[in-house]
Design a protein around this motif. Structure first.
Motif, PDB file in Angstrom:
ATOM      1  N   LYS A 153       1.142  -0.987   0.073  1.00 27.30           N
ATOM      2  CA  LYS A 153       0.447   0.539   0.224  1.00 27.30           C
ATOM      3  C   LYS A 153       0.478   1.365  -0.203  1.00 27.30           C
ATOM      4  O   LYS A 153       0.635   1.901  -0.800  1.00 27.30           O
ATOM      5  CB  LYS A 153      -0.872  -0.210   1.143  1.00 27.30           C
ATOM      6  CG  LYS A 153      -1.794   0.683   0.904  1.00 27.30           C
ATOM      7  CD  LYS A 153      -3.310   0.620   2.235  1.00 27.30           C
ATOM      8  CE  LYS A 153      -3.900   2.042   2.388  1.00 27.30           C
ATOM      9  NZ  LYS A 153      -4.951   2.267   4.196  1.00 27.30           N
ATOM     10  N   CYS A 177       2.210   1.783  -3.261  1.00 30.05           N
ATOM     11  CA  CYS A 177       1.204   2.267  -4.230  1.00 30.05           C
ATOM     12  C   CYS A 177       0.857   3.700  -3.747  1.00 30.05           C
ATOM     13  O   CYS A 177       0.809   4.437  -4.697  1.00 30.05           O
ATOM     14  CB  CYS A 177      -0.140   1.278  -4.239  1.00 30.05           C
ATOM     15  SG  CYS A 177      -0.059   0.022  -4.432  1.00 30.05           S
ATOM     16  N   SER A 209      -2.565   2.378  -7.975  1.00 28.55           N
ATOM     17  CA  SER A 209      -4.067   1.835  -7.063  1.00 28.55           C
ATOM     18  C   SER A 209      -3.301   0.109  -6.627  1.00 28.55           C
ATOM     19  O   SER A 209      -2.875  -0.079  -7.467  1.00 28.55           O
ATOM     20  CB  SER A 209      -5.043   2.359  -7.361  1.00 28.55           C
ATOM     21  OG  SER A 209      -5.135   0.732  -9.665  1.00 28.55           O
TER      22      SER A 209
END
Length: 65
Positions: free
Chosen positions: A7, A10, A16
Motif C-alpha cells: 500500500k 502504491c 492503485s
C-alpha cells in the motif's frame, strides 16, 4: 506487514492496488487478502511485486519502514 508495504509503495508511485494486481497478473482482491495477515503471498507473487515496484523481496517483507 506485506500489505502495508504494498500500500505504501502504491501511494509513493501514485497507483492503485487494482492496477498492481492487473500489471502483475494477480487475481482481483488477492493483495487485499494479505491485509489481515491470514494469507501470505507466494514466492512467485513476491517476485512479481518486487520487479513491478523495483524493490527487493526483503523490502516487501520488512515490518517497519
Amino acid at each position: 506487514m506485506v500489505y502495508e508495504n504494498i500500500k505504501r509503495l502504491c501511494e509513493e508511485r501514485h497507483t492503485s492496488i487494482f492496477a498492481v494486481e492487473k500489471a502483475c497478473c494477480i487475481g482481483n482482491g488477492t493483495l487485499g487478502g494479505y491485509a489481515d495477515g491470514v494469507r501470505l503471498p507466494s514466492a512467485k507473487t513476491l517476485k512479481k511485486l518486487s520487479e513491478f515496484f523495483g524493490v527487493s523481496v526483503d523490502e516487501l517483507l520488512k515490518e517497519d519502514k
